[in-house]
Design a protein around this motif. Structure first.
Motif, short mmCIF file in Angstrom:
data_model
loop_
_atom_site.label_atom_id
_atom_site.label_comp_id
_atom_site.label_asym_id
_atom_site.label_seq_id
_atom_site.Cartn_x
_atom_site.Cartn_y
_atom_site.Cartn_z
N SER A 150 35.73 25.22 53.40
CA SER A 150 34.64 26.16 53.62
C SER A 150 34.87 27.49 52.91
O SER A 150 33.91 28.22 52.63
N LEU A 151 36.15 27.82 52.59
CA LEU A 151 36.41 29.07 51.87
C LEU A 151 35.78 29.01 50.48
O LEU A 151 35.27 30.02 49.99
N ARG A 152 35.82 27.82 49.85
CA ARG A 152 35.18 27.67 48.54
C ARG A 152 33.68 27.93 48.64
O ARG A 152 33.09 28.60 47.78
N GLU A 153 33.08 27.45 49.71
CA GLU A 153 31.64 27.67 49.90
C GLU A 153 31.35 29.15 50.12
O GLU A 153 30.37 29.69 49.59
N MET A 154 32.18 29.82 50.91
CA MET A 154 31.96 31.23 51.18
C MET A 154 32.09 32.08 49.91
O MET A 154 31.30 32.99 49.68
N VAL A 155 33.08 31.75 49.08
CA VAL A 155 33.25 32.47 47.81
C VAL A 155 32.08 32.19 46.88
O VAL A 155 31.59 33.08 46.18
N ALA A 156 31.62 30.94 46.86
CA ALA A 156 30.48 30.59 46.01
C ALA A 156 29.22 31.34 46.44
O ALA A 156 28.36 31.66 45.61
N GLU A 157 29.12 31.65 47.72
CA GLU A 157 27.94 32.36 48.24
C GLU A 157 28.05 33.88 48.06
O GLU A 157 27.12 34.60 48.40
N GLY A 158 29.20 34.34 47.54
CA GLY A 158 29.32 35.78 47.24
C GLY A 158 30.45 36.50 47.94
O GLY A 158 30.59 37.73 47.78
N LEU A 159 31.29 35.82 48.73
CA LEU A 159 32.38 36.49 49.43
C LEU A 159 33.37 37.10 48.45
O LEU A 159 33.79 36.47 47.48
N ARG A 160 33.74 38.36 48.69
CA ARG A 160 34.75 39.03 47.89
C ARG A 160 35.80 39.63 48.83
O ARG A 160 35.52 39.92 50.00
N ALA A 161 37.00 39.83 48.30
CA ALA A 161 38.09 40.37 49.11
C ALA A 161 38.96 41.28 48.26
O ALA A 161 39.09 41.10 47.05
N ALA A 162 39.54 42.28 48.90
CA ALA A 162 40.43 43.21 48.20
C ALA A 162 41.43 43.78 49.19
O ALA A 162 41.18 43.82 50.40
N GLY A 163 42.57 44.22 48.67
CA GLY A 163 43.60 44.80 49.50
C GLY A 163 43.38 46.28 49.75
O GLY A 163 42.42 46.89 49.26
N TYR A 164 44.31 46.87 50.48
CA TYR A 164 44.17 48.27 50.87
C TYR A 164 44.23 49.21 49.68
O TYR A 164 43.63 50.29 49.70
N GLU A 165 44.95 48.81 48.62
CA GLU A 165 45.04 49.67 47.44
C GLU A 165 43.67 49.90 46.82
O GLU A 165 43.40 50.98 46.28
N THR A 166 42.79 48.90 46.88
CA THR A 166 41.43 49.06 46.35
C THR A 166 40.66 50.08 47.16
O THR A 166 39.91 50.90 46.61
N GLU B 226 29.64 48.31 48.30
CA GLU B 226 29.26 48.80 46.97
C GLU B 226 30.36 49.65 46.36
O GLU B 226 30.63 49.58 45.16
N SER B 227 31.02 50.45 47.17
CA SER B 227 32.12 51.28 46.68
C SER B 227 33.28 50.41 46.21
O SER B 227 33.90 50.68 45.17
N LEU B 228 33.60 49.36 46.96
CA LEU B 228 34.68 48.47 46.57
C LEU B 228 34.33 47.70 45.30
O LEU B 228 35.20 47.47 44.44
N ASP B 229 33.06 47.30 45.17
CA ASP B 229 32.63 46.63 43.93
C ASP B 229 32.81 47.54 42.72
O ASP B 229 33.33 47.11 41.67
N LYS B 230 32.40 48.79 42.85
CA LYS B 230 32.55 49.74 41.74
C LYS B 230 34.01 49.98 41.41
O LYS B 230 34.38 50.15 40.24
N THR B 231 34.85 49.97 42.44
CA THR B 231 36.28 50.20 42.20
C THR B 231 36.89 49.04 41.43
O THR B 231 37.68 49.25 40.50
N LEU B 232 36.55 47.82 41.81
CA LEU B 232 37.09 46.64 41.11
C LEU B 232 36.61 46.57 39.67
O LEU B 232 37.31 46.06 38.78
N GLU B 233 35.41 47.10 39.42
CA GLU B 233 34.86 47.10 38.06
C GLU B 233 35.32 48.31 37.25
O GLU B 233 35.09 48.37 36.04
#
Length: 615
Positions: A548-564, A580-587
């Motif tokens: 089910s983790l594959r399905e969740m990632v395929a549906e848009g799940l993202r993850a990041a550590g505390y450093e992000t 949105e802030s975490l997305d901008k940080t990863l990019e």
């Protein structure tokens, strides 16, 4: 300081005045009565042992995750407070110098109405500021007079802005004494320039000396002589203006003028670009005349400074008094004070602490002070603390020293001015309960020690009064064990999300917890080291995805550590949604090293939950 209760604690405070029922006369200070009240304020501070303060800003946070919470390190807490301090404006500054002798509390309450009026027409102290709609609505409901604030509010300049304003006032600036520099050798161009200016100054000075001796020349001859030599009048004194093209030429001229320092005083003429456009030399007829001239310049500068300094006069009085400051919202209040009245806030918490301690060496964080008393350890707002302490027999008799009869609250906005009095009362009550034998001098030393550690000890809970981040069942966890997840395909509660994660990957067979930080992002807390890295690796590596983790990632799940998360705060990505802030940080392509890269311990509480009705 020993932390203990009175041995004879009463279940009710029959002989003690109910603290939170008092309404005291608070002196309302506006632009019209500020200068006449300043001497009284100075006397109140001088005669008191402590200074309580409370601020009313136009906002505190722009989004739910901007509030300081249990997951924040001292650095991220400071960055959040810094963003709010730079964004929002102080409209009310409640100040209450007070003294405590036994059970007698003597208070001198003032409430200052502030507004950042651009009196110099140069964009200072502020071009604009933000407002939080809910905060303005609350202030209006309590009777806040916005017309009085805008038209009668006291303006101000910070210390940094005052230094910059000297170049904008148009008044000549007395050049600081300068020694001949030997570090940078003079070029041919420098030598030619200095030689030409020296010759010009010599001829001008000779003419000034001769004109002071020869008094028989008519006005026409004197005028022609001044015209030929380029001499002018500065008040009643002769002067010579030398135009410059660079700060290097200013340096060369000032070094050269040391040869004529006995009877020539150099002044700097500022340009609109805050540089120097000319050096003006003024001829002195005697040493007495020179001393008089410098005093005149200093008086003129002091008068101009008082005119533009405004409310910062009060801040300087507090700073120079070295009296302990009592604040209920240490991080929020002191970052706002630094940003508005001292200068731009530093980039990191250590520099902020160092800069602040130079101005206010003794600061007591009342919220941290309250945590040493068991019944108050989970309370973070003043009325609740007052109500809780009324159970104990610790009488405090309040005397308002600088006021007459109580005012009617309907006459003007009074509630915020009461907060500073309430802080002084609560502080006095806490000290009475503690049965402290410390003298005022000993407590000042204690306040200094608390100030050194207040950033690291209180920044985790220095947010809005209604934020509750401490709990009896809190646990300490390393920031390396925290994982932020967002991008869920459908909305679900924290409990449902936890169940979904347990079924998604074997790493969730171990103990973990899940809480929402806002509507867009949740945080996963692993109680053991290692699972967080395993989970992040699985989410970011397609080959490790399964079930089910594959399905969740395929549906848009993202993850990041505390450093992000820390990087998002450092880069200033203060979007409305944390996701949105975490997305901008990863990019982001930012590659600067994080100065706060070491893992931190977090006080995690099971009560750390978001009330979505408050969002």
């Amino acid at each position: 300081m020993q932390r203990r209760f009175l041995s004879s604690i009463c279940a009710t405070a029959g002989n003690s005045k109910t603290l939170n029922q008092g309404r005291w006369s608070v002196k309302q200070v506006k632009k019209s009565n500020f200068h006449v009240t300043l001497d009284k304020i100075r006397a109140s501070i001088d005669s008191s042992d402590f200074i309580a303060l409370s601020l009313q800003n136009t906002g505190s946070y722009a989004a739910a995750w901007h509030r300081v919470s249990a997951i924040d390190t001292p650095q991220t807490s400071y960055l959040k407070a810094k963003y709010a301090a730079e964004r929002y404006q102080i409209l009310q500054f409640a100040l209450c110098p007070f003294s405590l002798q036994g059970s007698k509390l003597t208070v001198h309450p003032y409430n200052f109405h502030l507004f950042p009026r651009d009196e110099l027409k140069c964009g200072m102290p502020s071009y604009s500021f933000s407002c939080q709609a809910s905060r303005l609505t609350s202030m209006a409901r309590e009777g806040f007079d916005f017309n009085t604030c805008i038209y009668e509010g006291i303006s101000y300049l910070s210390r940094a802005q005052e230094s910059a304003s000297k170049f904008l006032s148009g008044n000549p600036i007395l050049a600081d004494p300068i020694a001949v520099s030997s570090s940078s050798p003079a070029t041919v161009a420098d030598t030619v320039f200095v030689g030409r200016i020296r010759s010009r100054v010599k001829n001008w000075r000779k003419s000034c000396v001769e004109s002071s001796i020869k008094t028989g020349d008519d006005d026409l001859v004197s005028s022609l002589r001044r015209l030929v030599l380029g001499s002018e009048q500065y008040g009643s004194r002769l002067c010579l203006t030398i135009d410059v093209c660079s700060e290097r030429q200013v340096q060369l001229i000032l070094e050269m003028l040391t040869e004529f320092s006995e009877d020539v005083v150099p002044l700097l003429i500022a340009s609109k670009s805050r540089g120097t456009q000319a050096v003006r030399t003024v001829f002195m007829s005697s040493k007495e005349d020179k001393d008089l001239f410098k005093r005149e310049l200093q008086d003129l500068e002091n008068k101009e400074n008082r005119r533009v300094r405004g409310f910062r006069e009060v801040i300087d009085l507090i700073s120079s008094s070295q009296k302990p400051i009592i604040s209920q919202n240490y991080l929020s209040d002191l970052t706002s004070i630094h940003a508005k009245f001292l200068g731009p806030l530093p980039a990191n918490v250590d520099d902020f602490s160092s800069s602040l301690s130079s101005a206010f060496p003794n600061v007591v964080d009342l919220s941290q002070f309250m945590k040493e008393i068991s019944p108050l350890s989970n309370i973070s707002n003043l009325p609740a603390a007052m109500s809780s302490l009324n159970r104990f027999f610790a009488p405090v008799d309040v005397e308002v020293a600088n006021q007459g009869s109580p005012v009617k609250l309907s006459e003007s906005y009074q509630s915020h001015g009461q907060n500073a009095v309430m802080i002084s009362q609560l502080f006095a009550k806490l000290r009475t309960i503690q049965k402290s034998d410390l003298s005022t001098e000993d407590f000042q030393a204690l306040a200094s020690d608390e100030h050194e550690s207040s950033i690291t000890s209180c920044s985790k809970n220095a947010g809005d009064e209604n934020v509750k981040v401490w709990s009896k069942n809190s646990r300490r966890v390393s920031s390396e064990n925290l994982v932020f997840i967002w991008g869920l395909a459908k909305k679900m509660t924290a409990a449902n999300l936890k169940n979904a994660l347990q079924k998604s990957h074997p790493v969730f067979a171990q103990e973990f917890d899940v809480k929402y930080l806002d509507k867009s992002c949740a945080i996963v807390v692993f109680w053991e080291s290692g699972p967080s890295e395993t989970f992040l690796s699985a989410v970011n590596n397609e080959e490790q995805l399964c079930g089910s983790l594959r399905e969740m990632v395929a549906e848009g799940l993202r993850a990041a550590g505390y450093e992000t998360y820390k990087k998002a705060c450092r880069l200033g990505f203060w979007e409305a949604d944390l996701a949105e802030s975490l997305d901008k940080t990863l990019e982001s392509s930012d590659t600067d090293p994080d100065t706060d890269s070491n893992p931190s311990e977090i006080d995690w509480s099971n009560d750390l939950a978001i009330n979505f009705y408050e969002l």
